[in-house]
Motif scaffolding. Structure first.
Motif, mmCIF file in Angstrom:
data_model
loop_
_atom_site.group_PDB
_atom_site.id
_atom_site.type_symbol
_atom_site.label_atom_id
_atom_site.label_comp_id
_atom_site.label_asym_id
_atom_site.label_seq_id
_atom_site.Cartn_x
_atom_site.Cartn_y
_atom_site.Cartn_z
ATOM 1 N N ASP A 161 0.381 -1.238 -0.002
ATOM 2 C CA ASP A 161 0.133 0.459 0.094
ATOM 3 C C ASP A 161 0.865 0.829 0.143
ATOM 4 O OD1 ASP A 161 -2.140 1.550 0.441
ATOM 5 O OD2 ASP A 161 -2.938 1.260 1.876
ATOM 6 N N ASP A 162 0.329 1.874 -0.332
ATOM 7 C CA ASP A 162 1.137 3.648 -0.431
ATOM 8 C C ASP A 162 0.122 4.298 0.423
ATOM 9 O OD1 ASP A 162 -0.764 4.279 -1.801
ATOM 10 O OD2 ASP A 162 -0.172 4.918 -3.557
ATOM 11 N N VAL A 163 -0.240 4.002 1.028
ATOM 12 C CA VAL A 163 -1.313 5.039 2.482
ATOM 13 C C VAL A 163 -0.741 5.451 3.708
ATOM 14 C CG1 VAL A 163 -3.557 5.417 3.341
ATOM 15 C CG2 VAL A 163 -3.505 4.453 1.629
ATOM 16 N N SER A 164 0.535 6.515 3.763
ATOM 17 C CA SER A 164 1.297 6.838 4.387
ATOM 18 C C SER A 164 0.460 7.169 6.601
ATOM 19 C CB SER A 164 2.634 7.951 4.262
ATOM 20 O OG SER A 164 1.744 9.169 4.167
ATOM 21 N N PRO A 165 1.140 6.936 7.021
ATOM 22 C CA PRO A 165 2.360 6.022 7.420
ATOM 23 C C PRO A 165 1.740 4.590 6.927
ATOM 24 C CG PRO A 165 1.965 6.930 9.697
ATOM 25 C CD PRO A 165 0.673 7.304 8.488
ATOM 26 N N ARG A 166 3.274 4.597 7.185
ATOM 27 C CA ARG A 166 3.485 2.782 6.934
ATOM 28 C C ARG A 166 4.033 1.651 7.763
ATOM 29 N NH1 ARG A 166 -0.836 0.316 5.033
ATOM 30 N NH2 ARG A 166 0.493 -1.223 3.903
#
Length: 180
Positions: A161-166
């Motif tokens: 995924d690229d929904v931050s923060p990870r």
């Protein structure tokens, strides 16, 4: 401890991904200790502590992977000097940390500021509620156990995924770091 410079990397005590439970209290009468390099000092400390409490070395999870956020599970939040509210200590400020020889850049994550809104309003903000739900589900790849890739270099995205923060590489979530 979190090594913030490469010179501090040899000072870490963990070598595996097992979590440490809460300090013994009237409500918790046992302690789980992460696997660590045992030397003269640590063995002396552990031997003394064993006489007072029931200890679990490694708990029951033989995979060595602990994946839950102690801040979210504990219902806590962190507040910076400037009134910025962040979900946890790891995200209260941007910094560099090391996992072995791998450098990792952590970008802070702010969910609100106390100069603009009250803490209850920030806590109940739908975006913050959704963030806590996501972290509680902990549907992040096991970045620390995986061995790392170029996405390990920051907390902004990962292989899923690229929904931050990870949070997949968070040392607290893997049970490697504990607060005092």
């Amino acid at each position: 401890m979190i090594p913030y410079t490469k010179d501090l990397v040899p000072e870490i005590l963990y070598q595996d991904l097992l979590g440490m439970g809460p300090v013994p209290t009237l409500w918790h009468d046992s302690v789980r200790v992460p696997v660590m390099q045992v030397d003269e000092t640590t063995s002396r400390v552990l031997a003394g502590a064993l006489s007072w409490y029931d200890w679990q070395f490694g708990g029951t999870d033989v995979s060595g992977v602990t994946r839950s956020c102690p801040f979210i599970e504990g219902g806590t939040t962190s507040i910076g000097w400037d009134g910025n509210v962040s979900p946890c200590l790891a995200l209260v400020h941007s910094h560099t940390e090391f996992f072995g020889d791998q450098e990792r850049k952590i970008t802070r994550h702010v969910v609100g500021n106390l100069l603009d809104r009250g803490l209850a309003e920030i806590w109940l903000d739908p975006a913050y509620v959704d963030f806590r739900r996501r972290v509680q589900e902990f549907d992040f790849p096991p970045c620390v156990a995986c061995g790392g890739c170029n996405l390990f270099e920051t907390n902004q995205d990962d292989c899923e995924d690229d929904v931050s923060p990870r949070c997949g590489a968070c040392l607290w979530a893997h049970g490697l770091i504990r607060c005092p």
